[in-house]
Design an enzyme around this catalytic site. Structure first.
Site, PDB file in Angstrom:
ATOM      1  N   ASN A 298      20.748 -26.980 -57.936  1.00 46.32           N
ATOM      2  CA  ASN A 298      20.035 -25.805 -58.482  1.00 46.32           C
ATOM      3  C   ASN A 298      20.992 -24.667 -58.834  1.00 46.32           C
ATOM      4  OD1 ASN A 298      20.546 -25.204 -55.775  1.00 46.32           O
ATOM      5  ND2 ASN A 298      18.688 -23.994 -55.531  1.00 46.32           N
TER       6      ASN A 298
ATOM      7  N   ASP B 245      21.094 -26.784 -45.109  1.00 48.70           N
ATOM      8  CA  ASP B 245      20.504 -26.048 -46.236  1.00 48.70           C
ATOM      9  C   ASP B 245      21.213 -24.700 -46.378  1.00 48.70           C
ATOM     10  OD1 ASP B 245      18.942 -25.309 -48.397  1.00 48.70           O
ATOM     11  OD2 ASP B 245      17.163 -24.841 -47.222  1.00 48.70           O
TER      12      ASP B 245
END
Length: 422
Positions: free
Chosen positions: A93, A303
């Site tokens: 992303n 993450d």
């Protein structure tokens, strides 16, 4: 050559757990034995320390290209090394999204300059449009290791089915971020605290576990491997367990923040504790720990989601981006919240942070053996440290600043070279 003396050598693959010496020559471990002498080697005294495989983190955001005010591949690599991490998988992303071979090659060229091992996913759909599946074959041939639209969910079941079939045809798998936007309110705030303290509809549990249920069953039908990213709900663990019992090829990861703390942290840490999926309840926290203990969840992944301090320092918390910097606290959170309370043994924690993630991707990593890769972390497992804003990462958006945590990384070695302290 590097000679590591008198450390407690722990290898999840062989289950070796003994005080020993480790000799490194070039990029390989050449000998592990109770006593090694080597005059020409640089000696590291690891007395009282743990010597383990370098950590493997399969879920990081290094923000390059397009968002390098938050982080870049170089500072991300420094953060990884400081956290004992020698192998990472980046998410797609970025801006532009890693959807095409040209962008992928640029990212991998940047990654190749670093001293740790940096891999990347490509996106499942073109520029995250949720409709047009990317060219899996071309992207794999160009060096992508798998596929994910992480950051946003894949809403179309038709597109997901197509992607699973394509993944099967190319012997790969898909990783999914599971939050159905049609069932969600404001992201980053768990529904309970959102209603009680902020007086709006937050991120619901059903948005996560209903989407996982859909996706594992489509994977089951297509006989495809699906990897569930950063699950956070008690029911999500049960859904994954159910699918695994059916025979579906489902693996799952949890992030350290979700087994370490709960939604209440938003009230004290503010936007640093805002993330997707959000911090949940104590019931959920204990359930993901049970998932780790039972083997339903096999991987711990950070993450790692750095943001610029100005982006997080907004008055309206709902406008702040979600995510936290995680590479430099992951080992300590595992030691403090899983090993210290007796939920997992140290060996089991290491397995979920080294061997299991490496096996998922087929990396030559996550183990210590003669003729194996010289990727190691040497750390003090019981020593406490105060978490401060002084991170190697560009970002300091951690809700754990001010916490005292167990575990201090003393050395990180990647490809036979000391990369931390650098």
């Amino acid at each position: 050559m590097i000679l590591i003396k008198n450390g407690r050598v722990m290898d999840p693959k062989s289950q070796r757990d003994q005080v020993a010496d480790v000799l490194i020559d070039g990029k390989q471990i050449v000998k592990i034995a109770s006593a090694i002498e080597c005059q020409e080697a640089q000696v590291i005294d690891a007395s009282g320390l743990i010597v383990a495989p370098g950590l493997v983190d399969i879920h990081v955001h290094f923000r390059e290209p397009g968002q390098t005010h938050k982080e870049d591949i170089h500072t991300g690599a420094l953060a990884a090394a400081a956290g004992g991490v020698t192998t990472v998988v980046m998410m797609a992303n970025t801006n532009p999204v890693i959807s095409d071979v040209e962008t992928l090659q640029e990212v991998l060229a940047s990654a190749a300059k670093e001293k740790i091992h940096i891999y990347t996913n490509a996106s499942v759909t073109q520029a995250f449009n949720g409709k047009d599946v990317t060219d899996f074959k071309a992207l794999l041939e160009a060096g992508a290791v798998s596929f994910s639209d992480d950051g946003i969910p894949l809403e179309s079941s038709k597109v997901l089915k197509e992607a699973f079939d394509l993944a099967n045809a190319n012997q790969t798998f898909i990783s999914l971020h599971e939050e159905d936007p049609q069932l969600n309110g404001v992201l980053g705030f768990n529904e309970g605290i959102a209603e009680e303290h902020f007086h709006f509809c937050g991120a619901t549990g059903v948005a996560e576990y209903s989407m996982i249920a859909r996706d594992v069953m489509i994977a089951y039908d297509r006989q495809a491997h699906v990897h569930i990213q950063h699950l956070s709900k008690a029911e999500s663990v049960q859904v994954v367990a159910f699918a695994q019992q059916l025979g579906a090829k489902v693996t799952a990861e949890v992030s350290p923040q979700h087994f370490s703390t709960t939604e209440d942290l938003l009230l004290t840490a503010g936007t640093s504790a805002k993330m997707n999926p959000p911090l949940r309840t104590q019931r959920d926290r204990l359930a993901v720990i049970e998932g780790l203990k039972s083997g339903v969840i096999t991987v711990i992944a950070t993450d790692h989601a750095p943001h610029h301090k100005d982006e997080k320092a907004v008055d309206d918390m709902t406008k702040a981006p979600s995510g936290m910097t995680g590479l430099e606290t992951s080992l300590s959170l595992g030691l403090t919240h899983l090993v210290e309370p007796g939920h997992l043994t140290l060996m089991s924690l290491l397995e979920k942070m080294t061997l299991n993630p490496a096996l998922l991707y087929g990396f030559d990593a996550g183990y210590l053996a003669e003729n194996g890769p010289a990727d190691l972390v040497i750390f003090a497992d019981k020593q406490e440290r105060l978490i401060t804003e002084n991170f190697a990462s560009k970002a300091s958006n951690s809700p754990f600043i001010g916490n005292k945590l167990k575990g201090v990384v003393k050395y990180t070695i990647a490809d036979g070279e000391v990369v931390y302290p650098n």
